[in-house]
Design a protein around this motif. Sequence first.
Motif, PDB file in Angstrom:
ATOM      1  N   SER A  34      -5.966  64.713  97.329  1.00  0.00           N
ATOM      2  CA  SER A  34      -6.706  64.234  98.480  1.00  0.00           C
ATOM      3  C   SER A  34      -7.947  63.462  98.015  1.00  0.00           C
ATOM      4  O   SER A  34      -8.637  63.899  97.108  1.00  0.00           O
ATOM      5  N   GLY A  35      -8.178  62.308  98.579  1.00  0.00           N
ATOM      6  CA  GLY A  35      -9.345  61.508  98.195  1.00  0.00           C
ATOM      7  C   GLY A  35      -9.065  60.569  97.046  1.00  0.00           C
ATOM      8  O   GLY A  35      -9.953  59.852  96.592  1.00  0.00           O
ATOM      9  N   SER A  36      -7.812  60.518  96.574  1.00  0.00           N
ATOM     10  CA  SER A  36      -7.520  59.684  95.413  1.00  0.00           C
ATOM     11  C   SER A  36      -7.299  58.225  95.785  1.00  0.00           C
ATOM     12  O   SER A  36      -7.183  57.367  94.912  1.00  0.00           O
TER      13      SER A  36
ATOM     14  N   LYS B 175      -4.911  57.187  98.390  1.00  0.00           N
ATOM     15  CA  LYS B 175      -3.559  56.933  98.901  1.00  0.00           C
ATOM     16  C   LYS B 175      -3.570  56.184 100.230  1.00  0.00           C
ATOM     17  O   LYS B 175      -2.885  55.174 100.394  1.00  0.00           O
ATOM     18  N   SER B 176      -4.337  56.723 101.168  1.00  0.00           N
ATOM     19  CA  SER B 176      -4.358  56.090 102.493  1.00  0.00           C
ATOM     20  C   SER B 176      -4.960  54.701 102.413  1.00  0.00           C
ATOM     21  O   SER B 176      -4.505  53.770 103.101  1.00  0.00           O
ATOM     22  N   THR B 177      -5.979  54.571 101.586  1.00  0.00           N
ATOM     23  CA  THR B 177      -6.589  53.252 101.394  1.00  0.00           C
ATOM     24  C   THR B 177      -5.537  52.256 100.927  1.00  0.00           C
ATOM     25  O   THR B 177      -5.419  51.151 101.459  1.00  0.00           O
ATOM     26  N   LEU B 178      -4.740  52.674  99.949  1.00  0.00           N
ATOM     27  CA  LEU B 178      -3.687  51.811  99.418  1.00  0.00           C
ATOM     28  C   LEU B 178      -2.682  51.451 100.508  1.00  0.00           C
ATOM     29  O   LEU B 178      -2.346  50.284 100.708  1.00  0.00           O
TER      30      LEU B 178
END
Lengths: 598, 250
Positions: free
Chosen positions: B44-46, B48-51
Amino acid sequence: MLFKLALTGIKSRFKDYFVLFSGLMAASLSFYMFLDLATNPQFLKSNVNLGYHYTSVIFGFGIVLLAIITFIYMIYANRFLLSMRQRDYGMFMMLGARNSRIALLIFLETLIIGIIGTLAGVILGFGVTWLVAKMIVKQLGLTITNFNAIYLPAVLWTFVFFICLFLLAGAWNSHKLAQSPVIKLLNEQQKPISLKKHPVLTAIEAILGLVLLAIGYWAMAAFQKLMLWSIPIALVTIVVGSFFLFDSLLISVIDWLRHRHQILYHRLRPFTLGQLKFRLRDYTRILTCVSILFALALGAITVGINFNTLKEQAKASTYYDGVITTSKVDLHKELSKLHLKKKIDYQYKVVSHQLYVNEQTLAANPPKTQIFYLKNGVQSYRTAKINYESKKGQSSEEFKFLFPEGLVVTSSHVVPAAQFERLKAPIKNVTYLQVHDFDQDYPVLKKIMLKQQRADPSQTDFYTFTKPVVYQLGLNIESGFTFMGIFLGLAFMMMLASMLMFKVLSGAPSDKIRYQMLSKIGARRSLLRRSMYQEIGLLFLLPGLLGVVHVLFGLQFFKSLIPQPYHEIWIPFLIFILLYGGYYLITIKLYDHLVIKS
Amino acid sequence: MNPVMNVEEITKTYGKKGEKQYQALKGVSFQVQRGEFVAVMGASGSGKSTLLNILSTLDRPTSGRVEINRKDITQLRKNQMADFRGREIGFIFQEFNLLDNLTARENIALPLTLRGISAKRIDPLVTQIATKLDIMGILDQYPVSISGGQKQRVAAARALVHEPSILLADEPTGALDSNSARELLQTMAKLNQDEHVCVLMVTHDPFSASYADRILFIKDGKISHQIVKGNQTRRFFYRELLDALGTTSD
Ligand SMILES: Nc1ncnc2c1ncn2[C@@H]1O[C@H](COP(=O)(O)OP(=O)(O)O)[C@@H](O)[C@H]1O
Ligand SMILES: [Mg+2]
């Protein structure tokens, strides 16, 4: 500390709060404006010196109506406030803030917003009240003087009323939020609404709604038959009928459309219709309320504008347009300005409280009067000759009142010219004037009366029954009514439109998610906007349309009071369309800001 | 053969210049081939969603290129982006997938109506995809009255009905119980195998990731390494995956 938190809460979402503030300001502004008018003693006294009591009752009624509407309106404004803040409060709670603290916080916040909004509204109200009063007076040619825009008791009462409302609202909010589970505050959108409804029941409801409306409209028109019953009958049937109609018919239409895939499957239409269906369920009450208020407001303005019976009756109730009783003032200038049709001179003498009139002058121009009668239940007047010959020595009262001394003499006699000559008293003259167009010459006629009255105050009572004075009185009362009608109408209008606005905006937080989702699956912004315009437009249009229908039928009710209630009806309609349209534009602008832009 | 998706050195920095800035992606590159099922895994926070938001044109990268079907999507204008999403991409998210005021059928039909496809053609397409996902029975229900697993199937149907080039999924099983999660993953794998639907799924859950052909690991805004399933069974792949996680978490 808590106080500071509440303040930062307001600061951090200033734009959202701006919406709320402007709404509150509009509410307190119109409340103050009306209260000012209704309680301003100088205004009342100088405008409605006759029927003072009656008028103040009507103004009082207006205030009560306004208070009720403001109250309902505040419920919606308050819901909007809650919808804005409940996620934040949920957050505070999740972080471990105590319920009682949160409750206090909400209470304080509501109160602060309320007080600031009221303060701003009242201050703005000073200016607006002054301006509006002046504008309306000028536009309508009314006679309103001595109007105080800043009136302390009105300021005080406005504050008392609004602070009470906000105390209530604050208590309600803190109770409501402190009671609900945190989870519900955080995910307020997920409330399931029962969507299944029996089709037969729906059909019955729709038909019932239409029947009730028909009964209501009939009750309004049948005022002659039902008399005072027509008001409660119409009120109940129209309110319930409107409710049923919104609750059933519209949703059925939408459902019908949704089953026609040829119609449904077009760009964002499935979404628009789905939104509308959901909204209508939730909006049934407010749409009903808005349609009724819309009708009341429009009705008040229409009636206010067309309320000219008093003036017309005043004109019809007296035969002569003016009178000259004294030679003490020079009226040559005024007389030369009149468009005289006829100038009638009667000679008389007063001998020991007896009135003697020269028959010759009477025969030359037999005096006439207006006789009152009911024509199909409507007050009417017709012209008749005053019969002065029938009972010589004992003339009618009407006849006596043709002469300034008629009020004080014991009896009156019509005598032949020769006998008249012999009476030992100075000859007096009374001159009656008839003009071609009273409305046109009214200012000059009024001036003639005033000049004479100033020169000879003892005849003031006599002038009370002359056309310019009676007319002036009617005009004054009418001005009060017109002013009130327009004022109430506009205040109602502002309230109902902002009520609807707040209701729509309260849905913004949950709609935001929907619009984001649509955007994700590839809907262009322009398409989203169009859907939003249509949806909100219909929410504004539907109660507006129903309200217009209510008014068109409802005006029948005033037929006995106003001969032509539909006269120039486009004026109030135009005012309303502009105002209502303005509110619609503001609403979609704000909604766009809250939902699509961010 | 051209890749469906070609990602070159994308970076993403949150926060305006002069303010506190945070670099969520620090140069990410990879390709997705036609018919592939790729998972991007990370804590979490790595990022993923941003990508995923960048790949789906919901957000723009600070630098770098993203090509889908050889088209550089980072250069599109707003309306073009919306149209592109509507045509080329299907989505499934963890939550808020369905519009709660539309029936399942209307939800599925929406991508088609948005593209202006005629009503006559929409009904058969909806029926076709609903049959594949086994949701014919609930088409006329509203999201509130169906289960979480069914909701995600409807979401999948909506994501696939317009036959996009790629299906993007952000933690699609995150809100599901394990049974529904397995069913959804199996369905996705089946669609990938039988219909050759290309899938890019982002997840923090190794079990979900084990359904993919290839797994990219993302850590602190960078792809650290990848493992390929190859010919082994999912069970073995899952074990290898857990081993890989065990070694990298040190
Ligand atoms: N809009 C944003 N503004 C600033 N920082 C953000 C924003 N969105 C995400 N971040 C930050 O970027 C990092 C990666 O977030 P995200 O991509 O959501 O991670 P994941 O989905 O892997 O959990 C996180 O540290 C998060 O705090
Ligand atoms: Mg995430």
